[in-house]
Write an enzyme that holds these catalytic residues in place. Structure first.
Site, PDB file in Angstrom:
ATOM      1  N   VAL A 198     -15.652 -26.404 -31.281  1.00 12.64           N
ATOM      2  CA  VAL A 198     -14.537 -25.854 -32.036  1.00 12.64           C
ATOM      3  C   VAL A 198     -13.289 -26.037 -31.194  1.00 12.64           C
ATOM      4  O   VAL A 198     -13.355 -26.098 -29.959  1.00 12.64           O
ATOM      5  CB  VAL A 198     -14.721 -24.358 -32.382  1.00 12.64           C
ATOM      6  N   SER A 199     -12.127 -26.130 -31.850  1.00 13.58           N
ATOM      7  CA  SER A 199     -10.902 -26.447 -31.118  1.00 13.58           C
ATOM      8  C   SER A 199     -10.112 -25.218 -30.705  1.00 13.58           C
ATOM      9  O   SER A 199      -9.195 -25.321 -29.895  1.00 13.58           O
ATOM     10  CB  SER A 199     -10.008 -27.366 -31.955  1.00 13.58           C
ATOM     11  N   THR A 200     -10.417 -24.037 -31.254  1.00 10.18           N
ATOM     12  CA  THR A 200      -9.709 -22.823 -30.867  1.00 10.18           C
ATOM     13  C   THR A 200     -10.712 -21.700 -30.669  1.00 10.18           C
ATOM     14  O   THR A 200     -11.825 -21.710 -31.210  1.00 10.18           O
ATOM     15  CB  THR A 200      -8.693 -22.381 -31.940  1.00 10.18           C
TER      16      THR A 200
END
Length: 540
Positions: A19-21
């Site tokens: 996931v990016s955040t």
């Protein structure tokens, strides 16, 4: 998760989740990997990867061995953009490592049938992956904006003070990207705010208008109105130089910014149009010097020389080619009507170094004299002549037969239109027998930015049969075709509706080169180019 202990060299399934955040959850991905039978010690994870290296992926790549399979929830988890995914899948395949997705609309497993299958599967996944990447980037941008206390979402209108600030930055010479970063206004909106709405000056008063617009006390609105009428033909010029439609758009804007900053340097010794071309040419050369790139050779088979990879190549919509040029007042403007916008020419010219490319375009496409070209490029006349002598044989070597000379564009013939209709009908009906009749014996198919290529009717038909046959996830899918034109060539936008889906989704834009009543070349582009052609991404 993700131990670094050595493991047996027998094939193992290795899980990867990303996931990016930190506000996004890994739970769904981890649950799917666990349900696929992958133990925790063989699952590698990355969190908050929007701007940092992916340590989990790096550990997985170090751990993986030939015969292993990387398992992900969806294929977009292994890359932050489509090209990154394609490059990684390709690199893993060369090491004997497969990739399997669990929840894509068309699940993929490169370990089962090798790279032959991935060619059409990736094409089928183009649209879905692009939407996922867009959502991923938007989620990361929202999280970043919230953390910085900024407003989330696009405002209905941008504040007047920000627009004025953007115009000021433009006069100071800031690039479009710099202005967007400083004002928070997207580049797409800046194109609108920074282009002038004032009507161009009449042709009869062109000299007076140029003098006023380029003077020391020039009004930016007058200058904007003057240069705006040249936008389309300058975009074609930049497109020839760089081969990318999107980059050409940005380079035209850079040309206008440079022209405004250097407006007092226009002394009337050439036409205003030629002055703009000089600035645009040098802007393209500077760009190519900063971002060097070269066609990548492919491996051939049976002594055949395959086409080089031009991964940055994009098509150019015919709708933007008419009308674009001044009239009889500037005869050399007719150069925009030459067949040097064909993809075959664009591919061939990408093999030239930037300055040779510029010389050939200025001399052989625009018809400039050696003296004019030398002044534009800041080199001697002898250097221009030498560069042209080296460029012409290279271009000829990479052009298809019968394309060594170019002629004025002509409207599509009735025969070409009938061929296009038969191609669309065969595609929609999955009629491979009819499709084979439309192809020349030595037809060639490429798929930029994908590294795949097919040469000869049989190879193309084998690919098509595999893509549409009973073993394909696209089997029994329904297709829709929309005709268009690109680079003065017939083109077809393909949409697919897989069983269970309600919509036809954009899949591929096929640009065709026709010779002697048959299709001699197919260049397949990803759906991201559809908006430039005013094509929707879905059909009901």
């Amino acid at each position: 998760m993700g131990t670094d202990d050595a493991h047996p060299r027998r094939g193992l399934d290795l899980g990867y989740a990303r996931v990016s955040t930190t506000r996004q959850s890994l739970d769904r991905q981890l649950d799917a990997l666990a349900a696929a039978g992958i133990p925790d010690e063989r699952i590698f994870v990355d969190e908050k990867t929007g701007t940092v290296d992916r340590e989990g992926l790096n550990r997985l790549l170090t751990y993986a061995r030939a015969g292993d399979t990387v398992v992900v929830h969806t294929l977009d988890r292994i890359g932050r953009n489509l090209r990154e995914v394609l490059n990684l899948v390709h690199d893993l395949a060369e090491k004997g490592i497969g990739v399997r997705s669990l929840a894509d609309p068309l699940p993929i497993n490169t370990a089962d049938e090798g790279m032959g299958r991935i060619a059409f599967l990736l094409l089928a996944l183009f649209a879905e992956m692009e939407r996922t990447f867009t959502a991923e980037r938007a989620a990361h941008a929202r999280a970043t904006a919230e953390a910085a206390g900024r407003q989330i979402g696009r405002p209905r209108t941008h504040p007047a003070d920000k627009i004025e600030y953007a115009r000021l930055l433009k006069t100071q010479g800031d690039s479009l990207g710099q202005i967007a970063a400083k004002t928070g206004i997207p580049k797409t909106s800046l194109h609108r705010y920074l282009s002038d709405a004032v009507a161009p000056a009449s042709r009869g008063r062109a000299g007076e208008a140029v003098t006023i617009a380029t003077s020391q006390n020039a009004d930016e609105s007058a200058f904007g109105g003057l240069v705006e009428q040249y936008r389309r033909e300058l975009q074609v010029h930049c497109y020839r130089m760089v081969g990318s439609f999107e980059e050409a758009e940005d380079l035209v804007q850079e040309t206008f910014l440079r022209a405004w900053r250097k407006r007092e340097s226009f002394q009337g010794r050439s036409t205003f149009r030629a002055w703009l071309y000089r600035i645009a040419t040098n802007a393209c050369i500077d760009f190519l010097d900063r971002h060097p790139r070269h066609p990548l050779p492919r491996e051939g088979a049976g002594g055949e020389v395959p086409p080089d990879e031009i991964r940055w190549l994009q098509p150019y919509p015919d709708r933007l080619l008419e009308p674009m040029a001044p009239g009889d007042a500037e005869p050399d403007a007719a150069a925009v009507d030459k067949e040097t916008i064909e993809l075959a020419f664009l591919v061939a010219i990408q093999h030239l170094p930037p300055r040779q490319r510029a010389v050939l375009i200025l001399r052989d496409v625009l018809g400039w004299s050696a003296k004019e070209a030398s002044a534009a490029l800041g080199v001697s006349v002898a250097s221009v002549k030498s560069a042209l002598q080296r460029a012409r044989p290279t271009l000829k070597m990479h052009l298809p037969q019968r394309r060594e000379e170019w002629a004025a564009s002509t409207p599509a013939t009735a025969q070409e239109q009938a061929l296009l209709q038969r191609f669309m009908d065969a595609h929609q009906q999955a009629d491979t027998a009819v499709l084979a009749q439309l192809l020349s014996e030595d037809v060639r198919m490429t798929m930029p930015p994908l590294p795949f290529w097919f040469s000869g009717r049989q190879a193309v038909m084998d690919f098509t049969a595999h893509a549409l046959g009973p073993d394909s996830p696209l089997y029994r899918a329904q297709w829709r075709s929309v005709p268009t034109r690109a680079n003065r060539q017939p083109a077809v936008a393909g949409y697919v509706r897989v069983p269970g889906d309600r919509e036809y989704r954009a899949q591929v834009l096929n640009v065709l080169r026709v010779e002697d009543g048959r299709i001699a070349e197919i260049t397949a582009f990803e759906p991201r180019v559809f908006p430039a052609f005013d094509l929707p991404l879905t059909l009901s």
